[in-house]
Design an enzyme around this catalytic site. Structure first.
Site, PDB file in Angstrom:
ATOM      1  N   GLU A 177      71.524  73.373 -13.782  1.00 58.40           N
ATOM      2  CA  GLU A 177      71.522  74.731 -13.235  1.00 58.40           C
ATOM      3  C   GLU A 177      72.727  75.521 -13.779  1.00 58.40           C
ATOM      4  O   GLU A 177      72.618  76.711 -14.074  1.00 58.40           O
ATOM      5  CB  GLU A 177      71.559  74.652 -11.697  1.00 58.40           C
ATOM      6  CG  GLU A 177      71.287  75.936 -10.977  1.00 58.40           C
ATOM      7  CD  GLU A 177      69.898  76.525 -11.199  1.00 58.40           C
ATOM      8  OE1 GLU A 177      68.912  75.810 -10.986  1.00 58.40           O
ATOM      9  OE2 GLU A 177      69.807  77.695 -11.607  1.00 58.40           O
TER      10      GLU A 177
ATOM     11  N   LYS B 170      65.939  81.379 -22.513  1.00 55.27           N
ATOM     12  CA  LYS B 170      65.945  81.358 -21.041  1.00 55.27           C
ATOM     13  C   LYS B 170      64.854  80.443 -20.496  1.00 55.27           C
ATOM     14  O   LYS B 170      65.070  79.708 -19.531  1.00 55.27           O
ATOM     15  CB  LYS B 170      65.741  82.773 -20.496  1.00 55.27           C
ATOM     16  CG  LYS B 170      66.981  83.634 -20.584  1.00 55.27           C
ATOM     17  CD  LYS B 170      66.839  84.847 -19.694  1.00 55.27           C
ATOM     18  CE  LYS B 170      68.093  85.691 -19.725  1.00 55.27           C
ATOM     19  NZ  LYS B 170      68.083  86.741 -18.708  1.00 55.27           N
TER      20      LYS B 170
HETATM   21  N1  LIG Z   1      66.476  89.592 -22.637  1.00 51.70           N
HETATM   22  C1  LIG Z   1      65.299  88.994 -22.421  1.00 51.70           C
HETATM   23  N2  LIG Z   1      64.379  88.899 -23.392  1.00 51.70           N
HETATM   24  C2  LIG Z   1      63.198  88.292 -23.173  1.00 51.70           C
HETATM   25  N3  LIG Z   1      62.822  87.735 -22.019  1.00 51.70           N
HETATM   26  C3  LIG Z   1      63.697  87.771 -21.009  1.00 51.70           C
HETATM   27  C4  LIG Z   1      64.974  88.404 -21.139  1.00 51.70           C
HETATM   28  N4  LIG Z   1      65.627  88.289 -19.956  1.00 51.70           N
HETATM   29  C5  LIG Z   1      64.804  87.613 -19.153  1.00 51.70           C
HETATM   30  N5  LIG Z   1      63.644  87.291 -19.759  1.00 51.70           N
HETATM   31  C6  LIG Z   1      62.495  86.566 -19.169  1.00 51.70           C
HETATM   32  O1  LIG Z   1      62.570  86.704 -17.762  1.00 51.70           O
HETATM   33  C7  LIG Z   1      62.732  85.421 -17.131  1.00 51.70           C
HETATM   34  C8  LIG Z   1      63.683  85.551 -15.963  1.00 51.70           C
HETATM   35  O2  LIG Z   1      64.954  85.865 -16.478  1.00 51.70           O
HETATM   36  P1  LIG Z   1      66.233  85.937 -15.561  1.00 51.70           P
HETATM   37  O3  LIG Z   1      67.436  86.074 -16.407  1.00 51.70           O
HETATM   38  O4  LIG Z   1      66.012  86.969 -14.516  1.00 51.70           O
HETATM   39  O5  LIG Z   1      66.200  84.518 -14.949  1.00 51.70           O
HETATM   40  P2  LIG Z   1      66.349  84.117 -13.424  1.00 51.70           P
HETATM   41  O6  LIG Z   1      65.309  84.779 -12.609  1.00 51.70           O
HETATM   42  O7  LIG Z   1      67.779  84.276 -13.072  1.00 51.70           O
HETATM   43  O8  LIG Z   1      65.964  82.599 -13.632  1.00 51.70           O
HETATM   44  P3  LIG Z   1      66.160  81.402 -12.612  1.00 51.70           P
HETATM   45  O9  LIG Z   1      64.869  81.400 -11.836  1.00 51.70           O
HETATM   46  O10 LIG Z   1      66.341  80.203 -13.502  1.00 51.70           O
HETATM   47  O11 LIG Z   1      67.377  81.717 -11.808  1.00 51.70           O
HETATM   48  C9  LIG Z   1      63.214  84.493 -18.250  1.00 51.70           C
HETATM   49  O12 LIG Z   1      62.841  83.147 -18.016  1.00 51.70           O
HETATM   50  C10 LIG Z   1      62.520  85.079 -19.464  1.00 51.70           C
HETATM   51  O13 LIG Z   1      61.172  84.620 -19.560  1.00 51.70           O
END
Ligand SMILES: Nc1ncnc2c1ncn2[C@@H]1O[C@H](COP(=O)(O)OP(=O)(O)OP(=O)(O)O)[C@@H](O)[C@H]1O
EC number: 2.7.1.107
Length: 139
Positions: free
Chosen positions: A76, A102
């Site tokens: 994590e 990601k």
């Molecule tokens: N800059 C980007 N370019 C392309 N896709 C993105 C980008 N940022 C996020 N994503 C997509 O959105 C999803 C969620 O991104 P985010 O950074 O919000 O993760 P999170 O919700 O914090 O994830 P977790 O559930 O692991 O905490 C990623 O897994 C990816 O598929």
């Protein structure tokens, strides 16, 4: 994000072990306060450790359990690191490579979580079944 004001703008190398430790602990606090999933993993880990004491786990069971807990928390933290790098590099704009990074990092967390669930089930299910039949017979 927790950050010590005295060192907020530091970019050069740390000068002492204590300073390195201080920043590393700030990293723990940052991931804890910023990441909902990390807090969830910490809460579940705490409950599982309490269960471990209730069921008086043996040494090898503790080792497997603690290893799986640490793997999930470690994954994590790496996932959070990759998310932040992608956000910094892409400046929150869609990028196919950013998505790949990601998604794979999130996949690594899922993998360790599945491992932890299997370990937890292998350790606790037999004990719970045993307890269930013991209570059933004694009633
Ligand atoms: N800059 C980007 N370019 C392309 N896709 C993105 C980008 N940022 C996020 N994503 C997509 O959105 C999803 C969620 O991104 P985010 O950074 O919000 O993760 P999170 O919700 O914090 O994830 P977790 O559930 O692991 O905490 C990623 O897994 C990816 O598929």
């Amino acid at each position: 994000m927790p950050m010590d004001s005295k060192d907020k703008k530091q970019v050069e190398k740390n000068k002492s072990f204590i300073q390195s430790l201080d920043f590393a602990i700030t990293g723990w606090k940052t991931v804890y306060y910023d990441e909902r999933n990390f807090r969830k993993h910490v809460r579940v880990s705490f409950l599982v450790i309490v269960l471990g004491f209730i069921f008086s786990l043996n040494l090898s069971e503790w080792l497997w359990l603690l290893t799986s807990i640490f793997l999930v928390l470690f994954a994590e933290m790496l996932n959070t690191t990759f998310e932040n790098i992608v956000d910094m590099v892409t400046d929150y704009h869609f990028d196919p490579l950013g998505k790949k990074i990601k998604d794979v990092a999130a996949g690594a967390v899922l993998l360790t979580a599945c491992f932890a669930v299997v370990i937890g089930a292998l350790i606790f299910l037999p004990k719970m079944v045993h307890l269930f039949f013991y209570l059933k017979e004694s009633l």
